[in-house]
Design an enzyme around this catalytic site. Structure first.
Site, PDB file in Angstrom:
ATOM      1  N   GLN A   4      73.585  50.944 -17.105  1.00 51.68           N
ATOM      2  CA  GLN A   4      73.549  52.322 -17.556  1.00 51.68           C
ATOM      3  C   GLN A   4      73.581  52.396 -19.087  1.00 51.68           C
ATOM      4  O   GLN A   4      73.447  53.487 -19.649  1.00 51.68           O
ATOM      5  CB  GLN A   4      74.755  53.098 -16.983  1.00 51.68           C
ATOM      6  N   ARG A  55      81.977  58.506 -11.906  1.00 44.88           N
ATOM      7  CA  ARG A  55      81.545  59.903 -11.822  1.00 44.88           C
ATOM      8  C   ARG A  55      82.710  60.846 -12.143  1.00 44.88           C
ATOM      9  O   ARG A  55      82.975  61.805 -11.422  1.00 44.88           O
ATOM     10  CB  ARG A  55      80.983  60.184 -10.417  1.00 44.88           C
ATOM     11  N   CYS A  56      83.423  60.567 -13.238  1.00 44.60           N
ATOM     12  CA  CYS A  56      84.656  61.297 -13.503  1.00 44.60           C
ATOM     13  C   CYS A  56      84.876  61.489 -14.983  1.00 44.60           C
ATOM     14  O   CYS A  56      85.993  61.723 -15.398  1.00 44.60           O
ATOM     15  CB  CYS A  56      85.839  60.515 -12.959  1.00 44.60           C
ATOM     16  N   GLU A  91      79.148  65.220 -13.079  1.00 44.10           N
ATOM     17  CA  GLU A  91      80.383  64.750 -12.436  1.00 44.10           C
ATOM     18  C   GLU A  91      81.349  65.844 -12.036  1.00 44.10           C
ATOM     19  O   GLU A  91      82.363  65.561 -11.396  1.00 44.10           O
ATOM     20  CB  GLU A  91      81.097  63.797 -13.392  1.00 44.10           C
TER      21      GLU A  91
END
Lengths: 159, 289, 791
Positions: C225, C375-376, C745
């Site tokens: 990523q 995802r936070c 997210e």
């Protein structure tokens, strides 16, 4: 370990190859035939990313040996588009944002394609049940259901 | 996810298949749907030096009623069972069972014979076949023999099939009028093995139980026949109280192991809850609760 | 539904249009290019031998049998790498972790050796044939026990280390908060455990490392990523073996889901690179699912002790949190370096509270490294779960409706920008509007009535609210860096003579649709149709430097860079237009796609005219061409928010929780593509449902992982997933170039507490105050049994 000569009809073309007994169908498709649209997402027959049609029936190609496909027909995602025209299932996924990373998508579409051949008017419940062997992490399934419904409507309208 | 090497055979006749099993001894395994065997081989948890694929052997896939029995060919796919009108109308307990095995894709390949022959108490058909009083037909070098389902499961992953026998048919006595059955499964998610599951098959006359069959899934090293519960119900009027007591007795027959699906206590209690629900549904289908 | 009203036509497809995705045509044809699709001439395959023990000395590794397996070419061990000083590497948090061990293994599934073979089947056989002798050592899996004096010290590789504490971090006013707690009418306290979970993107991790011995160039196709950060790390770590940054190319092609799991540098990548450098051929390594579920991509694992205080009337006065963070054996997550506990200090949430203090102790244990920003943003799921659960606990204590308690304490709209007690400046928010909207959609009052009726009949039904504030878009260079590299992001925009454009960014989409949304940003600013803007990301040879895509940072940073770069282009375009139209710049008026003369609109030049002129008829003294680069340093983070309401029914026989309805009202400021935003929300909600009810990775006393395959790691299917109902409010960010905030997210953050709150609410009349996630049927059933409420 035995080697076997197999003849498999893949997306309408007859493929002849000599393969070891233990070669998984998904590897035969991806590596021998370089059809990399079918994906691998797990090792316990759960995720369904490897779904292809075997004699018209959706199966997990990671849990089928290439030798078992001898004399049979396989359809992969690469076989959906015909004469430069997208299949309604592909069009449905495109129109309804049914994919994000795209990794589960080929398997999802093959399952959706087979569902619509067996059931032209599936309910939401029917669709969710049919794809319950295909995991997706990106979409939350909402738009995948809509994509299949879109395809169903398009197929019905074309009749 | 890659199996160790093996030799593969694709016999064209049943006798050829049996012959291969005889010749290659313990290292040979039957490849039917492959949805239990191949995952094991891919994880290298099981070994096989020879796979005998019965996929090209004719005459092993059928569903028909004959001579007072429902006869299902050993290689009949779960999806075929699930979609069969005959099954859904007359043997809904089998439709219930087929519909909760793994997921729809696996069911397109998985076979009834394989589900039974694997000898896994976590598979779904064993409990249902116990409840139905089914009979297994095994074909080997000496020909066909029948094995009552109650004698079929001998130990964990072990059945009464000898090494060179193939499960070619399962026979279910056609239930008399006033019968109904149901299979109720609790799973953590679709595709899982049962946390607990109960199969109940009843024959009622005037609200009284003439015959009861109850089988439990994943409740011990072998599939469980809840004999005490069955015996209790015979001759009793079926109502909430007798259902509750039968369910309680069924749970006593359960001997599950603790794992991520649940503690022993939870699994036994769920055997009770699900047996009650299966009995109620079976009664409803029998036309008189 | 409130959403950004488009200023451009559908043909241009600027902001607000649900433009169909430009990445789809290849993906729906199965013509994506994922790492495992890459085939290079002479490519070899690598597979990894892994430790069955969580803590053990390696006595001996025997490779003779493996080397005899047909097709096996080499077995790489820690000894091999030690010769090149590559057996250890730095982590993104400046800790160290093993690439391959020379002495001992520290977690089950740790990499022990690697087999390189001509094909993947031979490599698998080779792995099976490697023989390793272990001497098991005492295992430490409980972080509290790990902190006790006398616990075995795990990181014996760190000179002078005498305990298992990684860091102690604190923020806020401890004395003031203690005093406020003491002075409050009501204080509620809970222990909240958020278990370890796993990203489980459908594509696992992998790479193809290709070292060219002739020109010394290393090309790595990688599931990453953050390709530029990887390139720099490789140059720093392996510079001594001849890798040089200008000769390293990281290509992040199509990625099958990242979610934070594809940010860290995993040992497999480094071993593959080393193998390729030594052998001089391409080496492919793709982990299989069980390796993925057992060795990498882990998140959460926070043991939280929280206290929330209030006046009797429900005014919240103080929050105090103490957390033990189980990091596994190395701090290998990707947090901004000054924030070892990420952005956990957002735990004051959406509430106007004056006194707060939070402390976090990071601990080493015999587990694989955890702490992925799954995802936070960074630890925001943990923070939001804590505050949203505590607010419900407080509501229960005060016998106050949880919606009412929230409304009473929300930061009012007119107080933004709002400085929180723990130091964040929230950019904008309208919390009451979002909650009210959610309540209206779900029919809150009617549901409460229904609940009261059902309770009389012994039926269990619950309503749970989560009104979360997220903090995303890391981040301003003043405070945010990873390994010292500041967290700006970038866009390089070039407009061609025929009026089309190419735009390259330092981020990397893994399904978020940047090829479409970034084109829409350019379309918005320049009026060039999005269809004519080619977006590229992921190839470090061509893309401008960026920190990658995770923590919902792309729109806030790279998206902003795209807008600014486009505005720079527009500034130059204006000069060219003035020249072409023979007027002063002040006489020009802009509308999307063209400049025209004030008062004489027929005298105009389109952006396409101007682009052509930039190469064929530019003013003397001006450089030709029409392009710009922007490296955007965000002035602040952005604070998306929302209110979610979940309705559940509980089966008293089995303990199963059925989500009857779930309404999500999100606010991410101005929206680029509503269709894509909705898709992000649907996916995020499902990734919030998963840990709330299904997913968990645990370890037994011996450090054996439980949940290390899809048999037991329960990823929801379409059958478990409810029909998500979504809506929006729009509260733009005042500091972002086009008022947008991140959104990828929000739903993963907001959903778990909404579901947990709903289940607790269903059981609150029985005296239940808190249940840790995942809320399995067995957990619920145990509670029902204890309360005599099971059937």
């Amino acid at each position: 370990m035995s080697q076997h000569t197999i003849q498999v009809n893949v997306n309408g073309a007859l493929q002849k190859a000599e393969v070891p007994a233990r070669l998984l169908l998904v590897h035969f498709l991806r590596e021998n035939l370089r059809l990399t649209g079918t994906h691998i997402g797990c090792d316990t027959t759960h995720c369904g990313a490897c779904t292809v049609l075997l004699d018209g029936v959706p199966v997990k190609s990671c849990t089928v040996l290439a030798v078992q496909a001898d004399g049979r027909e396989v359809m992969t995602v690469e076989g959906l588009e015909r004469d430069g025209k997208l299949d309604p299932i592909q069009e449905g996924f495109y129109q309804e944002h049914g994919l994000q990373c795209g990794y589960c998508t080929p398997g999802m579409m093959m399952t959706g394609y087979a569902l619509l051949k067996a059931n032209a008017k599936p309910s939401e419940e029917d669709i969710r049940k049919a794809i319950s062997g295909n995991l997706c992490r990106c979409t939350g399934y909402v738009n995948i259901v809509k994509s299949v419904q879109h395809a169903a409507s398009a197929i019905a309208a074309a009749k | 996810m890659i199996p160790a090497s093996f030799d593969y055979h694709s016999p064209k006749t049943l006798s050829e298949a049996i012959d291969l099993l005889s010749r290659h001894g313990d290292g040979a395994k039957v490849l039917s749907g492959g949805q239990s065997l191949l995952p094991l081989l891919k994880l290298r948890l099981g070994t096989a030096s020879h796979l005998v694929d019965i996929g090209k052997v004719p005459g092993l896939e059928y569903i028909r009623e004959e001579d007072g029995f429902l006869k299902i060919g050993g290689r009949t796919r779960e999806s075929t069972l699930e979609a069969s009108d005959l099954i859904r109308k007359k043997y809904p307990i089998l439709a219930d069972t087929a519909a909760v095995i793994a997921d729809p894709l696996v069911r397109n390949l998985a076979t009834v014979g394989g589900n039974l022959a694997h000898g896994d108490p976590a598979n779904d058909h064993p409990a249902t076949m116990l409840a139905l009083g089914a009979v297994v037909v095994a074909t080997g070098p000496k020909g066909e023999r029948t094995i009552p389902i109650g004698k079929f499961f001998t130990d964990l992953f072990t059945t009464a099939l000898s090494h060179d026998e193939i499960l070619t048919e399962i026979r279910i006595p056609t239930p008399p009028p006033g019968s109904g059955g149901a299979y109720v499964k609790l799973e953590r998610k679709v595709g899982d093995f049962a946390t607990a599951a109960s199969a109940a098959q009843l024959t009622l006359k005037g609200g009284v139980v003439e015959k009861a069959g109850i089988g439990l899934t994943n409740a011990g090293p072998v599939p469980v026949q809840a004999e005490k519960a069955e015996a209790f119900l015979k001759g009793k009027k079926l109502d909430a109280a007798t259902i509750a007591e039968a369910a309680r007795l069924a749970a006593e027959s359960a001997d599950p192991s603790a794992d991520r699906r649940g503690s022993v206590e939870y699994k036994k209690e769920m055997a009770r809850v699900l047996t009650a629900r299966a009995l109620a549904k079976a009664a409803e289908r029998a036309g008189g609760a | 539904m409130a959403t950004t009203t488009p200023k451009t036509s559908p043909e241009v497809g600027g902001m607000g249009h649900s433009v169909k995705r430009k990445e789809d045509p290849r993906l729906i044809r199965g013509k994506g290019n994922y790492v495992d699709d890459v085939q290079l001439p002479g490519m070899l395959h690598m597979d990894i031998v892994r430790s069955p023990y969580a803590h053990a000395k390696i006595k001996k590794i025997s490779t003779e049998k493996a080397m005899k397996v047909p097709g096996v070419l080499a077995v790489i061990t820690g000894e091999t790498l030690a010769q090149f000083k590559l057996h250890w590497m730095p982590t993104l948090m400046s800790d160290t972790q093993m690439v391959l061990p020379t002495d001992r293994v520290m977690y089950q599934a740790q990499e022990v050796a690697a087999v390189v073979a001509t094909d993947r089947y031979a490599a698998a056989d080779g792995v099976d044939a490697v023989e390793v002798e272990y001497e098991p050592l005492p295992v430490v899996v409980d972080p509290f026990k790990a902190l006790e004096p006398g616990a075995p010290v795990l990181r014996t590789d760190k000179p002078g280390k005498t305990d298992n504490r990684i860091f102690h971090w604190e923020v806020g006013d401890r004395a003031g908060t203690d005093a406020a707690l003491k002075a409050s009418d009501v204080v509620v306290k809970e222990q909240i455990y958020i278990p370890r979970i796993h990203v489980a993107s459908i594509e696992t991790c992998g790479c193809v490392a290709d070292f060219n011995k002739i020109n010394g160039k290393l090309t790595v196709y990688m599931t990453t990523q953050a390709p530029h950060a990887i390139r720099t790390v490789f140059a720093l770590v392996a510079g001594h073996v001849g890798l040089s940054e200008e000769k390293i190319r990281i290509i992040s092609p199509d990625i099958g889901g990242g979610f934070g799991g594809k940010v860290p540098v995993y040992p497999g990548y480094v071993i593959a690179v080393a193998a390729s450098v030594v052998i001089g051929k391409p080496v492919k390594w793709i982990e299989d699912r069980m390796e993925n579920l057992q060795a990498d991509s882990f998140a959460r694992d926070y043991h939280i002790s929280a206290e929330l205080a209030a006046k009797k009337d429900g005014t919240i006065t103080a929050l105090k949190i103490k957390t033990v963070a189980d990091h596994g054996y190395a701090d290998a997550a990707a947090n901004p370096s000054k924030f070892p506990a990420g952005l956990f200090s957002i735990c004051t949430g959406s509430y106007d509270l004056k006194n707060a203090f939070a402390e976090v102790d990071g601990v080493y244990t015999n587990k694989p490294p955890g702490g992925i920003a799954y995802r936070c943003s960074f630890r925001v799921t943990e923070a939001v779960h804590a505050i949203e659960r505590m607010v419900d606990v407080l509501a229960q204590e005060l016998k106050m409706d949880p919606a009412q308690l929230r409304m009473k304490n929300f930061i009012p709209k007119d107080k933004f920008p709002y400085k929180s007690a723990l130091g964040w400046e929230y950019d904008s928010g309208d919390y009451p509007a979002a909650l009210k909207k959610a309540m209206d959609i779900v029919g809150y009052d009617a549901l409460r009535k229904e609940q009261a009726e059902k309770r009389k009949k012994g039926e269990l039904m619950g309503i749970g609210i989560s009104s979360f504030t997220e903090i995303v878009g890391a981040g301003p260079s003043k405070h945010f860096d990873i390994l010292g590299i500041k967290m700006f992001d970038s866009c390089e925009l070039r407009v061609h003579p025929t009026g089309k454009a190419t735009a390259r960014f330092g981020t990397k989409s893994q399904g978020q649709g940047h090829e479409t949304t970034y084109a829409q940003i350019i379309a918005e600013e320049l009026g060039i149709p999005a269809a004519h803007v080619e977006v590229e990301e992921g190839d470090t040879d061509t893309a401008p430097y960026g920190l990658g895509t995770y923590a919902s940072r792309s729109t806030p940073t790279a998206g902003a860079a795209g807008a600014i770069a486009a505005r720079k282009v527009r500034d130059k375009a204006k000069k060219i237009a003035a020249y072409l139209l023979e007027v002063g710049e002040d006489d020009l008026v802009w509308e999307p796609g063209k400049f025209s003369v004030k008062g004489a609109p027929q005298k105009s030049k389109t952006i396409q005219d101007i682009a052509f002129a930039a190469y064929t008829n530019h003013p003397q003294g001006m450089e030709a061409g029409l392009e710009a680069v922007d490296y955007y340093d965000p002035p602040n983070l952005t604070f998306p928010f929302g209110s979610y309401i979940c309705v559940v029914d509980i089966d008293r026989g089995t303990g199963e929780v059925k989500v009857r309805r779930f309404v999500a009202v999100d606010d991410c400021g101005n929206i680029i593509n509503p269709m894509i935003v909705d898709g992000q929300i649907h996916g995020g909600l499902t990734m919030g449902l998963a840990p709330a009810l299904y997913e968990e990775i645990t370890y037994d006393e011996q450090g054996n992982v439980q949940g290390g395959s899809f048999i037991d790691y329960l990823v929801p299917t379409a059958m478990e997933t409810p029909k998500w109902e979504t809506d929006k409010t729009v509260t733009p960010s005042p500091h972002h170039p086009f008022g947008a905030k991140g959104v990828g997210e929000s739903a993963t953050v907001g959903a778990p507490p909404a579901i947990a709150n709903a289940v607790v609410d269903a059981l609150s009349h029985l005296g239940v105050r808190h249940i840790d996630i995942p809320i399995t049927p067995e957990k619920v059933w145990n509670i029902l049994k204890e309360k005599d409420a099971a059937l």
